[in-house]
Design a protein around this motif. Structure first.
Motif, PDB file in Angstrom:
ATOM      1  N   LEU A  12       0.826  -1.200   0.000  1.00 44.80           N
ATOM      2  CA  LEU A  12       0.000   0.000   0.000  1.00 44.80           C
ATOM      3  C   LEU A  12       0.868   1.261   0.000  1.00 44.80           C
ATOM      4  O   LEU A  12       0.583   2.227  -0.725  1.00 44.80           O
ATOM      5  CB  LEU A  12      -0.912  -0.011   1.227  1.00 44.80           C
ATOM      6  CG  LEU A  12      -2.033  -1.057   1.214  1.00 44.80           C
ATOM      7  CD1 LEU A  12      -2.743  -1.091   2.559  1.00 44.80           C
ATOM      8  CD2 LEU A  12      -3.030  -0.764   0.105  1.00 44.80           C
ATOM      9  N   GLU A  13       1.939   1.270   0.803  1.00 41.45           N
ATOM     10  CA  GLU A  13       2.836   2.430   0.802  1.00 41.45           C
ATOM     11  C   GLU A  13       3.496   2.621  -0.560  1.00 41.45           C
ATOM     12  O   GLU A  13       3.601   3.746  -1.065  1.00 41.45           O
ATOM     13  CB  GLU A  13       3.904   2.250   1.881  1.00 41.45           C
ATOM     14  CG  GLU A  13       3.411   2.458   3.294  1.00 41.45           C
ATOM     15  CD  GLU A  13       4.540   2.429   4.308  1.00 41.45           C
ATOM     16  OE1 GLU A  13       5.671   2.102   3.899  1.00 41.45           O
ATOM     17  OE2 GLU A  13       4.291   2.727   5.489  1.00 41.45           O
ATOM     18  N   ALA A  14       3.952   1.526  -1.163  1.00 42.62           N
ATOM     19  CA  ALA A  14       4.597   1.621  -2.474  1.00 42.62           C
ATOM     20  C   ALA A  14       3.619   2.129  -3.529  1.00 42.62           C
ATOM     21  O   ALA A  14       3.999   2.891  -4.430  1.00 42.62           O
ATOM     22  CB  ALA A  14       5.159   0.249  -2.876  1.00 42.62           C
ATOM     23  N   THR A  15       2.348   1.739  -3.427  1.00 40.78           N
ATOM     24  CA  THR A  15       1.345   2.211  -4.381  1.00 40.78           C
ATOM     25  C   THR A  15       1.171   3.717  -4.271  1.00 40.78           C
ATOM     26  O   THR A  15       1.109   4.431  -5.283  1.00 40.78           O
ATOM     27  CB  THR A  15       0.013   1.493  -4.132  1.00 40.78           C
ATOM     28  OG1 THR A  15       0.197   0.080  -4.218  1.00 40.78           O
ATOM     29  CG2 THR A  15      -1.021   1.922  -5.155  1.00 40.78           C
ATOM     30  N   GLY A  16       1.093   4.223  -3.020  1.00 34.92           N
ATOM     31  CA  GLY A  16       0.977   5.666  -2.845  1.00 34.92           C
ATOM     32  C   GLY A  16       2.175   6.418  -3.393  1.00 34.92           C
ATOM     33  O   GLY A  16       2.031   7.460  -4.042  1.00 34.92           O
TER      34      GLY A  16
END
Length: 423
Positions: free
Chosen positions: A318-322
């Motif tokens: 999720l962090e990498a997607t943001g």
């Protein structure tokens, strides 16, 4: 263009090196070509005798943080151009430095709170960009993606400057040479053996032998077959490997579906391409089938492990997607924030479940203790019942008084202490 990133803790020492002769005496005419000191007169202090004052001007935001400042707040980026291309002018290198600090986020265009930075030239075909990573508002620049952003921007600069070699002219289809593609068929025979038939050249024979096939030459011609001792579980893997090598060598391969491991694995996965979801589904089934606390703890560990668990991987994704959304489109910050909030929720769930593995291991211990106590009680009463059943006295009482009296005598136990005698 090639860029190299470094971090250091001593701004004054770095400036002394850049304005000095260098390790091999190759620094010539060190000079400041660009920079932004947010009001500090860096141009007036960019002289060898004024370097301590220039270092203080760059370190001013770091000094304001005090003990909260990072250990290595100095960001150093050296950019080099192609040695076989003409060198850039100071104005062109200054533009390169501004592009570098803007692309990495050290000093975006129009940001009043950007980091302080300078660009120094002391060698041909090279510029050094020095910045302190504490912004004017006291926040820190996140340098996590700087290397990736820097590489992308250097490639753009090289394209714009014409430093990349020209791409070869594509060959028109009219000039292409069409060569017939040899065909090979790999099938499973009714006897269970796997055979490969078709092309009979030496290259295909070598590839099939490398995969594990045996070559047979008789009146039917050259063909290949797996040894009859090959385990059934390995036949599909060997046939698929042979097909991949043959296709890489430009052969047309017709592989039986029963020997294609990709189709077999797809059939075994009920969720199709969602292999991660299938793994979590199997983990859920393993949790539901746990028979005791130890089994449950072992299964849930795949979910809650702080480094390799499924929740940690979901949080990182999720962090990498943001971050990737922000890299691809600066205007989509609201969508990136939603993914960041979701990652924080997952982190909160991880914090809520810290230490639960120890509690899971104790589940069922009370019931197990009761079961063991009941089994010990049964084990102790068993030999006594057997002794009464085989005792001659018990048999005599049963024969005289009958079965009912025997049951009563077995239920009523006489007192161990003797009572008073009566006359």
């Amino acid at each position: 263009m090639i860029a190299h990133l470094q971090r250091t803790s001593n701004t004054a020492g770095l400036l002394t090196y850049l304005y000095g002769p260098g390790e091999r005496g190759n620094h010539t005419n060190p000079r400041l070509i660009a920079g932004d000191g947010h009001g500090a007169p860096i141009e007036l202090r960019a002289e060898p005798e004024s370097l301590p004052y220039l270092a203080r001007a760059l370190d001013a935001p770091v000094e304001r943080l005090g003990v909260r400042a990072p250990e290595r707040p100095v960001w150093v980026c050296s950019v080099r151009s192609a040695p076989r291309r003409p060198d850039l002018t100071d104005a062109q290198w200054a533009a390169v430095a501004r592009r570098v600090v803007a692309a990495t986020g050290v000093a975006p265009d129009g940001d009043p709170d950007a980091c302080r930075w300078i660009a120094v030239r002391n060698q041909p075909r090279q510029v050094h960009v020095v910045a302190t990573l504490v912004r004017e508002d006291g926040s820190l620049h996140n340098a996590y993606r700087d290397a990736f952003r820097l590489q992308t921007e250097c490639h753009r600069l090289a394209v714009e400057l014409g430093h990349l070699p020209n791409a070869p002219h594509p060959i028109s289809r009219a000039q292409e040479t069409h060569v017939p593609v040899p065909s090979i068929t790999i099938t499973a025979e009714p006897s269970g053996s796997v055979s490969a038939k078709g092309a009979s050249d030496d290259l295909s024979a070598t590839l099939l032998k490398h995969a594990g096939f045996q070559q047979i030459e008789d009146w039917y011609g050259r063909r290949h077959r797996l040894p009859t001792t090959t385990p059934a579980t390995n036949r599909a893997a060997i046939a698929t490997h042979a097909a991949e090598m043959l296709r890489a060598a430009r052969y047309g391969v017709d592989l039986a579906p029963s020997l294609d491991t990709a189709r077999i694995s797809a059939a075994a996965n009920p969720l199709g391409p969602y292999t991660t979801g299938a793994e979590l589904l199997r983990l859920t089934d393993q949790i539901r089938s746990a028979e005791n606390g130890a089994d449950l703890r072992q299964a849930v560990d795949h979910l809650l492990h702080p480094e390799h668990g499924a929740l940690e991987r979901v949080r990182e994704a999720l962090e990498a997607t943001g971050e990737q959304i922000t890299d691809l489109d600066d205007e989509a910050y609201q969508l990136a924030d939603r993914f960041d909030v979701a990652a924080e929720f997952v982190c909160a769930a991880q914090s809520e479940l810290v230490g639960s593995d120890r509690e899971l291991g104790r589940i069922g211990n009370g019931q197990q203790a009761q079961t063991e106590a009941w089994e010990r009680s049964s084990a102790l009463s068993g030999p006594r019942s057997a002794a009464l059943a085989t005792s001659p006295a018990a048999a005599k009482v049963t024969s005289v008084l009958g079965a009912g009296a025997a049951d009563t005598s077995a239920a009523v136990r006489p007192s161990q202490s003797p009572g008073p005698r009566t006359r």
